[in-house]
Design an enzyme around this catalytic site. Structure first.
Site, PDB file in Angstrom:
ATOM      1  N   GLU A 125      47.265  60.468  20.250  1.00 12.00           N
ATOM      2  CA  GLU A 125      46.974  59.152  20.758  1.00 12.00           C
ATOM      3  C   GLU A 125      47.790  58.024  20.113  1.00 12.00           C
ATOM      4  O   GLU A 125      48.448  58.296  19.059  1.00 12.00           O
ATOM      5  CB  GLU A 125      45.535  58.732  20.139  1.00 12.00           C
ATOM      6  CG  GLU A 125      44.322  59.317  20.886  1.00 12.00           C
ATOM      7  CD  GLU A 125      43.009  59.092  20.347  1.00 12.00           C
ATOM      8  OE1 GLU A 125      42.838  57.820  19.706  1.00 12.00           O
ATOM      9  OE2 GLU A 125      41.891  59.689  20.309  1.00 12.00           O
TER      10      GLU A 125
ATOM     11  N   GLU B 102      38.254  50.128  28.360  1.00 14.40           N
ATOM     12  CA  GLU B 102      36.833  50.633  28.273  1.00 14.40           C
ATOM     13  C   GLU B 102      36.043  49.291  27.703  1.00 14.40           C
ATOM     14  O   GLU B 102      35.862  48.959  26.429  1.00 14.40           O
ATOM     15  CB  GLU B 102      37.029  51.650  27.277  1.00 14.40           C
ATOM     16  CG  GLU B 102      37.502  52.895  27.737  1.00 14.40           C
ATOM     17  CD  GLU B 102      37.457  54.073  26.618  1.00 14.40           C
ATOM     18  OE1 GLU B 102      36.425  54.899  26.964  1.00 14.40           O
ATOM     19  OE2 GLU B 102      38.255  54.281  25.902  1.00 14.40           O
TER      20      GLU B 102
ATOM     21  N   LYS C  82      33.107  49.447  24.957  1.00 12.53           N
ATOM     22  CA  LYS C  82      33.573  49.736  23.619  1.00 12.53           C
ATOM     23  C   LYS C  82      33.051  48.686  22.586  1.00 12.53           C
ATOM     24  O   LYS C  82      33.110  47.568  22.903  1.00 12.53           O
ATOM     25  CB  LYS C  82      35.261  50.006  23.437  1.00 12.53           C
ATOM     26  CG  LYS C  82      35.717  51.223  23.758  1.00 12.53           C
ATOM     27  CD  LYS C  82      35.548  52.350  22.710  1.00 12.53           C
ATOM     28  CE  LYS C  82      36.564  53.670  23.161  1.00 12.53           C
ATOM     29  NZ  LYS C  82      36.359  54.462  22.355  1.00 12.53           N
TER      30      LYS C  82
ATOM     31  N   GLU D 203      39.541  46.431  21.027  1.00  5.12           N
ATOM     32  CA  GLU D 203      39.160  47.815  21.414  1.00  5.12           C
ATOM     33  C   GLU D 203      38.886  47.942  22.785  1.00  5.12           C
ATOM     34  O   GLU D 203      38.677  49.061  23.150  1.00  5.12           O
ATOM     35  CB  GLU D 203      37.667  48.100  20.406  1.00  5.12           C
ATOM     36  CG  GLU D 203      37.860  48.331  19.076  1.00  5.12           C
ATOM     37  CD  GLU D 203      38.633  49.688  18.883  1.00  5.12           C
ATOM     38  OE1 GLU D 203      38.279  50.894  19.367  1.00  5.12           O
ATOM     39  OE2 GLU D 203      39.494  49.739  18.217  1.00  5.12           O
TER      40      GLU D 203
END
Length: 503
Positions: free
Chosen positions: A268, A322, A325, A331
């Site tokens: 990641e 996303e 999240k 985030e």
């Protein structure tokens, strides 16, 4: 040279060869998170991956529908054992075998599963499960051995770079000693199975937590003047970015525990494109800069100061924003695309190779080479408009691309169409050496060539590439009498397909 020195030298050479062999297949992939309020259907996800020429993905689970959608695409897939399933698998060999049977064997080889991630950042997020982590890895690996797949599918677990203490200077870095009882057997497992260390690397967080002690340009992989480079005084190696610093710190930390031939894959990394008021550097421009520089850095096989020329394959976090999240605004904003497949920003990837087609700064085309042998051009044109399934009707007399009526112009049209309908994959613009990729648009007059065009709203423009399954009896292949194909051209096609390299 005495025997201890000879042995040390041989081990050193072996470690370099092991790392080099692993680095030859360097890639940039993406993580696919699913914490979206409206998650695209798996077939939509795969369509986006194909359009963007993304050939490596990491899933955070082993969703059956997603694995079915990925079947027969050639995309290399890393599936994951979620953290919530880790305890069961780490305590039971049969549970691990059942997991592999259901989530791997049921889909392989149609779905090109190449790795299994067992948990994620277990040592820092689930410390109580740390003691069974290596058992879980061994049980999953044993199930692969039983199916004779242990050489095709590697097993590892992503670690947070935060377990590395004192990452600068890298030569003095070491793993948190309280974790040695897990780290040492983990590294032993990775070495014995020829697997790789998975490392989550986030220069964004290192930059934010340093109170600007780390320069923004250093975190973003921007070129630095020599007087701004960071020097490791122990090795005199110069560091120009935080990514390489963290990766080399991991290499040095492993070497301190006597493991020097385990490759690293960055599982990641990325940069958020939007943040709250306390996250001023989470911006579109910085996200674009980081990921664009990262992709170039990896695919150009620059390597790190400790291992120059040995690139580190990397998965970008992440494919989609996303929106579900929890936590700060950042985030929710690490994605390259929104749920509708629209680019969050257009990457600047000139010269980085084929990956992520949302780079439209320099659209590419496939054209016949000047001075190419006419007979070879004609043979390649015949193949493209016949077995290659290119719709060459635009080349017929009276059609938009008939003029100029010569093999060079007609071959360029056919080559370019084939190149784009194959997703611009490496090797699809070669035709036995008579074609090459160019940034010059060959379109002329009313003859428009297929190109990688993105609309103003960031969505992919409609590209009318012909179907590879077309059976239209009125196609130009029949009109031109392209039914016969020489043995030599068939050999050329085999060479083309055999040399294709998917990113």
């Amino acid at each position: 040279m005495d025997s201890p020195m000879a042995l040390s030298f041989l081990l050193f050479i072996f470690s370099l060869l092991s790392l080099q062999a692993f680095a030859e297949d360097v890639f940039v992939g993406v993580n696919i998170g699913t914490d979206l309020s409206v998650m695209p259907h798996p077939t939509q996800v795969v369509a986006l991956l194909k359009a963007q020429q993304i050939r490596h993905v990491r899933l955070y689970d082993a969703d059956g529908a997603m694995l079915i959608a990925l079947a027969n695409t050639g995309i290399q897939v890393m599936v994951s054992v979620p953290n919530e399933q880790l305890l069961g698998i780490g305590q039971s060999n049969s549970t691990a075998a059942n997991w592999v049977n259901h989530n791997v064997l049921a889909h392989y080889p149609a779905t090109n599963i190449t790795a299994i991630s067992v948990g994620s950042e277990v040592l820092t997020t689930l410390p109580n499960a740390a003691k069974i982590l290596v058992n879980a890895l061994k049980y999953i690996h044993s199930a692969l051995v039983a199916s004779n797949l242990d050489h095709q599918i590697k097993v590892s677990t992503p670690l947070s770079s935060s377990i590395i203490i004192d990452s600068f200077p890298p030569s003095q870095a070491f793993f948190n000693s309280s974790l040695d009882s897990v780290i040492v057997p983990l590294l032993g497992f990775l070495q014995s199975t020829n697997s790789f260390l998975m490392l989550n690397v986030y220069p964004y967080y290192d930059y934010m937590q340093s109170n600007r002690y780390i320069m923004l340009d250093y975190a973003l992989l921007k070129p630095l003047p020599s007087n701004k480079e960071a020097i490791d005084q122990n090795t005199l190696l110069s560091y120009t970015n935080a990514f390489d610093t963290i990766v080399d710190a991991a290499y040095f930390a492993m070497a301190l525990l006597n493991f020097s031939n385990i490759p690293i894959v960055v599982s990641e990394t990325g940069w958020p494109s939007k943040g709250g008021s306390n996250e001023p550097d989470a911006t579109l421009d910085n996200a674009n800069t980081y990921n664009s520089n990262l992709i170039r850095h990896v695919l150009n096989k620059t390597g790190t100061p400790k291992h120059p020329g040995i690139a580190v394959s990397t998965y970008i976090y992440e494919l989609y924003n996303e929106d579900m999240k929890s936590g700060p605004i950042s985030e929710k904003n690490w994605g390259l695309f929104d749920a509708n497949g629209r680019s969050i920003y257009i990457l600047h990837l000139t010269g980085s190779g084929l990956v992520l087609a949302n780079d439209t700064m320099n659209p590419t085309y496939c054209a016949a080479k000047d001075g190419a042998d006419r007979k070879m051009l004609q043979a390649a044109l015949d193949w493209a408009c016949g077995p290659g399934r290119v719709d060459c009707s635009a080349l017929l007399q009276g059609q938009p691309c008939y003029e100029p009526d010569n093999v060079m112009a007609h071959a360029t049209y056919a080559f370019n169409t084939y190149y784009h309908q194959m997703g611009k994959m490496s090797g699809s613009c070669n035709f036995n050496g008579v074609a090459a990729v160019t940034t010059t648009n060959p379109s002329h007059g009313s003859c428009s060539f297929i190109g990688s065009v993105v609309g103003r709203n960031g969505t992919l423009a409609n590209i009318t590439a012909p179907s590879m399954n077309s059976t239209n009896s009125d196609s130009s292949a029949n009109a031109y009498g392209y039914g016969a194909l020489s043995c030599a051209v068939m050999m050329m096609v085999g060479a083309l397909l055999g040399s294709s390299i998917w990113l």
